[in-house]
Design an enzyme around this catalytic site. Structure first.
Site, short mmCIF file in Angstrom:
data_model
loop_
_atom_site.label_atom_id
_atom_site.label_comp_id
_atom_site.label_asym_id
_atom_site.label_seq_id
_atom_site.Cartn_x
_atom_site.Cartn_y
_atom_site.Cartn_z
N GLU A 192 0.83 -1.21 0.00
CA GLU A 192 0.00 0.00 0.00
C GLU A 192 0.86 1.26 0.00
OE1 GLU A 192 -2.92 -0.43 3.13
OE2 GLU A 192 -3.73 -2.27 2.28
N GLU A 297 -5.24 -7.73 -1.49
CA GLU A 297 -6.11 -7.60 -0.31
C GLU A 297 -7.44 -7.04 -0.78
OE1 GLU A 297 -5.10 -5.40 3.25
OE2 GLU A 297 -3.01 -6.04 3.12
#
Length: 375
Positions: A192, A297
């Site tokens: 991320e 994810e």
């Protein structure tokens, strides 16, 4: 294993791959030239599967679920579908602090056992690492400036970061199969990074420093610590353009899997549009760089929509090439991302499981690490 035997095994691997997958013959090897035989087979099989199938995964699936902790053989996914997931996520957070448990309370000794269990039945393990800032010792969610610059080679806290990697290498070296072979793992560091909530985020360091950190990390684990059973995953958060996605890309020699993390937080239409936009970019990059695409994810907390799995997630992940999709953990009744018996989306999840394009553990075998899987 002798050098000559390794050469023979690698030659056999190449011959089988070339026979089974001529379309991918030029791009069948992972980025690590010294990757173990099992790691090479996993890489080749993920390339194959991504063309037509999607493997379903779940974070911490064997460690705990809604209303239970550490019950051998238990899994919320299995309780609903009758099968374990095919991919299992684990986090290394707190390993760097020498804690016995990770940041989610799972003992590292238990993670080693789970990884071995998953491998023995043909499942796939993936590691994330929410690790503390080596400069300030704050959590991964801290946002100090210049930490990355201080831990890359030449930085004031470089040695502190090296000690983190040494501990990871010790842990990774314990992941051995029944014949002493190293168990392949998808390692997803600095995930991320296009967001700005971790100390390695896009506002916390320059692209140049991020790339330097990534390359040092991979080179150190491979060349200094002799770790060759990792597939490296580059996992972004939000991005709007191909330029955004590749701004911090460390290069093809340092990446095997590319993906992104995306959670449904508004309405389904907004989520679907966002997935389509990001997937179109991801698929283009995957094709151009010959990498394996994945949804690294995802999830919808509490899954209040009883048809979310087949009406929202399934169409999105099967529209594009997706090697695997990993849903986040089932922590408690106020925080979960996969159904459990009695949950509102239970019946729809069974339909999702039954779709021929979706792969759970019952369709994977240990041979995924020793021969080419055919759809």
């Amino acid at each position: 294993m002798s050098k000559s035997l390794k050469v023979i095994l690698c030659s056999l691997f190449l011959m089988e791959m070339l026979t089974a997958a001529p379309l991918y013959a030029q791009h069948i090897l992972p980025s690590d030239p010294a990757a173990t035989t099992e790691t090479r087979f996993l890489y080749g099989n993920l390339q194959q599967m991504a063309q037509t199938k999607v493997i379903f995964g779940h974070q911490d699936d064997l460690a705990y679920g809604v209303g239970w902790v550490n019950e051998k053989g238990r899994s919320d996914v299995k309780s609903v579908t009758g099968s374990y997931p095919g991919v299992y996520g684990w986090d290394m957070g707190r390993l760097e602090l020498d804690h016995p448990n990770n940041l989610d309370g799972v003992p590292f000794t238990a993670i080693i056992s789970h990884v071995k269990e998953v491998y023995n039945r043909g499942g796939i393990n993936t590691f994330s690492w929410h690790f503390n800032d080596p400069v300030t010792d704050s959590t991964a969610w801290s946002k100090p400036l210049n930490t990355v610059k201080q831990i890359i080679p030449g930085g004031s806290h470089h040695e502190a970061y090296v000690k983190y990697l040494d501990k990871f290498a010790v842990f990774a070296s314990q992941l051995k199969g029944p014949k002493g072979e190293m168990i392949p793992v998808i390692f997803r560091p600095f995930h991320e990074h296009t967001g700005s909530w971790f100390w390695w985020g896009n506002k916390e360091c320059s692209p140049e420093d991020f790339i330097a950190l990534w390359r040092f990390t991979v080179d150190y684990l491979r060349n200094t610590k002799n770790i060759h059973h990792l597939l490296i995953a580059y996992s972004a958060a939000d991005y709007a353009t191909e330029k955004d996605y590749l701004e911090r890309y460390p290069g093809d020699n340092y990446v095997d899997i590319i993906g992104f993390d995306a959670y449904m937080q508004k309405d389904a239409a907004h989520f679907t549009k966002d997935l389509n936009n990001r997937y179109e970019i991801l698929e283009k990059v995957a094709q151009e760089h010959h990498k394996i695409p994945a949804l690294t994810e995802t999830g919808y907390v509490l899954i209040p929509d009883p048809q979310w799995w087949t009406n929202v997630l399934l169409p999105a992940i099967t529209k594009y090439k997706t090697a695997y999709v990993l849903t986040w953990r089932n922590w408690k009744t106020e925080h979960y991302f996969a159904p459990y018996p009695g949950q509102a989306s239970e019946e729809d999840f069974k339909k999702f499981y039954a779709d021929p394009r979706i792969i759970f553990q019952d369709k994977l075998k240990p041979s995924i690490y020793s021969k080419i899987w055919t759809p």
